[in-house]
Design an enzyme around this catalytic site. Sequence first.
Site, short mmCIF file in Angstrom:
data_model
loop_
_atom_site.label_atom_id
_atom_site.label_comp_id
_atom_site.label_asym_id
_atom_site.label_seq_id
_atom_site.Cartn_x
_atom_site.Cartn_y
_atom_site.Cartn_z
N CYS A 292 0.83 -1.21 0.00
CA CYS A 292 0.00 0.00 0.00
C CYS A 292 0.86 1.26 0.00
O CYS A 292 1.77 1.39 0.82
CB CYS A 292 -0.90 0.00 1.23
SG CYS A 292 -1.79 1.54 1.42
N CYS B 124 -0.86 5.96 7.18
CA CYS B 124 -2.27 5.76 7.46
C CYS B 124 -2.57 5.20 8.85
O CYS B 124 -3.39 5.73 9.58
CB CYS B 124 -2.88 4.87 6.38
SG CYS B 124 -4.45 4.14 6.77
N CYS C 104 -3.49 -0.28 8.91
CA CYS C 104 -2.87 -1.61 8.91
C CYS C 104 -1.56 -1.56 9.70
O CYS C 104 -0.89 -0.53 9.73
CB CYS C 104 -2.54 -2.06 7.49
SG CYS C 104 -3.97 -2.33 6.44
N CYS D 288 -8.11 1.82 -1.14
CA CYS D 288 -7.68 1.06 0.03
C CYS D 288 -7.66 -0.43 -0.30
O CYS D 288 -8.62 -0.99 -0.80
CB CYS D 288 -8.62 1.32 1.20
SG CYS D 288 -8.20 0.31 2.63
N GLN E 220 -21.00 -7.82 10.78
CA GLN E 220 -19.58 -8.17 10.76
C GLN E 220 -18.90 -7.58 9.53
O GLN E 220 -19.51 -7.50 8.46
CB GLN E 220 -19.44 -9.69 10.75
CG GLN E 220 -19.88 -10.35 12.05
CD GLN E 220 -18.79 -10.36 13.10
OE1 GLN E 220 -17.64 -9.96 12.84
NE2 GLN E 220 -19.15 -10.79 14.30
N TYR F 273 -23.81 -11.95 24.67
CA TYR F 273 -23.25 -10.82 23.92
C TYR F 273 -23.62 -11.01 22.45
O TYR F 273 -22.76 -11.07 21.58
CB TYR F 273 -21.72 -10.75 24.07
CG TYR F 273 -21.23 -10.88 25.49
CD1 TYR F 273 -21.00 -9.76 26.27
CD2 TYR F 273 -21.01 -12.14 26.06
CE1 TYR F 273 -20.55 -9.88 27.58
CE2 TYR F 273 -20.56 -12.27 27.36
CZ TYR F 273 -20.33 -11.13 28.12
OH TYR F 273 -19.89 -11.27 29.41
N ASP G 177 -19.36 -14.18 23.23
CA ASP G 177 -18.59 -13.38 22.27
C ASP G 177 -18.49 -11.95 22.82
O ASP G 177 -19.07 -11.02 22.28
CB ASP G 177 -19.33 -13.40 20.91
CG ASP G 177 -18.56 -12.67 19.81
OD1 ASP G 177 -17.39 -12.29 20.03
OD2 ASP G 177 -19.13 -12.48 18.72
N CYS H 176 -11.97 -11.43 20.85
CA CYS H 176 -11.20 -10.54 19.97
C CYS H 176 -10.02 -9.94 20.73
O CYS H 176 -9.37 -9.03 20.25
CB CYS H 176 -12.09 -9.45 19.38
SG CYS H 176 -12.90 -8.47 20.64
N1 SAH Z 1 -21.96 -11.99 18.68
C1 SAH Z 1 -22.13 -10.84 17.84
C2 SAH Z 1 -21.47 -9.55 18.32
C3 SAH Z 1 -20.47 -9.63 19.43
S1 SAH Z 1 -19.66 -8.10 19.75
C4 SAH Z 1 -21.72 -11.17 16.42
O1 SAH Z 1 -21.13 -12.21 16.16
O2 SAH Z 1 -21.97 -10.37 15.53
C5 SAH Z 1 -19.94 -7.95 21.48
C6 SAH Z 1 -21.32 -7.44 21.82
O3 SAH Z 1 -21.45 -7.43 23.24
C7 SAH Z 1 -21.61 -6.04 21.36
O4 SAH Z 1 -22.77 -6.07 20.56
C8 SAH Z 1 -21.85 -5.25 22.67
O5 SAH Z 1 -22.87 -4.30 22.53
C9 SAH Z 1 -22.27 -6.32 23.62
N2 SAH Z 1 -22.01 -6.11 25.06
C10 SAH Z 1 -21.05 -5.37 25.64
N3 SAH Z 1 -21.06 -5.54 26.98
C11 SAH Z 1 -22.05 -6.42 27.26
C12 SAH Z 1 -22.53 -7.02 28.46
N4 SAH Z 1 -21.99 -6.74 29.64
N5 SAH Z 1 -23.55 -7.90 28.37
C13 SAH Z 1 -24.09 -8.20 27.16
N6 SAH Z 1 -23.68 -7.67 26.00
C14 SAH Z 1 -22.67 -6.79 26.04
#
Ligand code: SAH
Length: 461
Positions: free
Chosen positions: A80, A86, A89, A169, A293, A322, A391, A418
Amino acid sequence: MRKTVEEGKLEIGQTFPLTIRKMGINGEGVGFFKRQVVFVPGALPGEVIVAEVINIKNGFAEAKIKRIREKSPHRIEAPCPVYDQCGGCQLQHVTYEEQLRQKRDIVIQSLERYSGLNMEKTKIHDTIGMETPWNYRNKSQLQVGKQDTNVIAGLYGLNSHRIIDISDCMIQHAATNKVTQVVKALLRRLNIPIYNEKKHSGIVRTIVVRVGVETGEVQLVLVTAKNELPKKEIFIRDLRNKLPELKSIMQNVNGKRTSIIFGDDTHHLAGEEVIQETLGDLSFELSARAFFQLNPTQTVKLYDEVKKAACLTGTERVVDAYCGVGTIGLWLAKDAKEVRGMEVIRDAVLDARKNAANHGFTNMEYKVGTAERIMPLWVKEGWKPDVVVVDPPRTGCEYEFIETVLKVAPKRIVYVSCNPSTLAKDIKHFSKKYNVEYVQPLDMFPHTAHVEVVVKFTLKK
Ligand code: SAH
């Protein structure tokens, strides 16, 4: 967390030879000078460099590369042209194969440090990468600015508030690049006022473009500082002529002095209000603000890994904690007896319910609230899950949530993370009752330092 060392041993401006031992969590090289930790952006494991100290803080030093004495065989020329300015990355100077190896190593380093696992007995699979690790992002959000008479759009540069113009990009989907370019040219030709951050004047702030990678449908959201958009009709007409793939044109108004992109009001300018996208067998309607996503190709692989780890037979009660807009739960719903999800953002939960209904699932239920509050409520009602999928955001799970899960003791837990550091700490808690079957790193964002991880836990006998 970075290791504390005695301050004062190194000084700003000091140069010294340094061997890079490993890659840090932000993709930087990590070396040790007389046991002091030194972080060097752009340096690679195995390299010997001459480092120059540029910063000493909280007991660690930051340095820049003055010269490379011994180069890593995995070092390449970043493709790039604006890579160095930037900041979007961090790993374009490394071959893709090596990026995948280093991401696995970053996971290992975190687990060694915080998880308490016996690393010799822990299975850590190779990172699942992309076949073609370019043009993968389905959404771009670029700040608009002026450079002389030119209209530019890009990201703020590294440690600065100067916009770096990004015209093509390499990690963005080609459709988002194309729309951005056409919008920039039109803004210039029609002389539509561009927002000036310092003076808080002008109109157009941000160009947001999202593409449905499977459907080819594209949405433009023009973020403006005011309701009015001068020459709106001509702007829309020209856009539609030049870009027939543009299915939806929206305007979002954000009049605040803020670095947050969207304001509260979204108006419909032309076409549909939403675009369509599919993920495997599932289809989604994406509105301007809806969460989705960013790398759909890898999302499918990630969700398949979750499915594999969940080992569902059709009889299980599953928690999708989550849950966002409910995509993981939807991925699992046809193999489960029942899925319950919770999420703090109300709009996301409304989307999750809508998504479940659109797909004809009647075995799904979503609640607005934190995982740590909702999970104990369900347990109190006498509802107990067989499999729990989590998640969480980068901060990981709250201790109360983990305690509740440990108390109800589902057969399996699938953890999608993540952030390897918080994952490792949470593993330590779950390990009281669970074995880690394996750890699976996955690359959602090639050429950046991010790494996604799926961990399969099974209840100890
Ligand atoms: N599982 C989803 C997104 C996960 S990202 C997917 O695959 O697309 C994490 C998510 O957790 C976010 O949407 C955020 O708003 C939520 N979050 C953050 N803190 C939280 C909590 N204490 N309890 C429940 N959800 C929460």
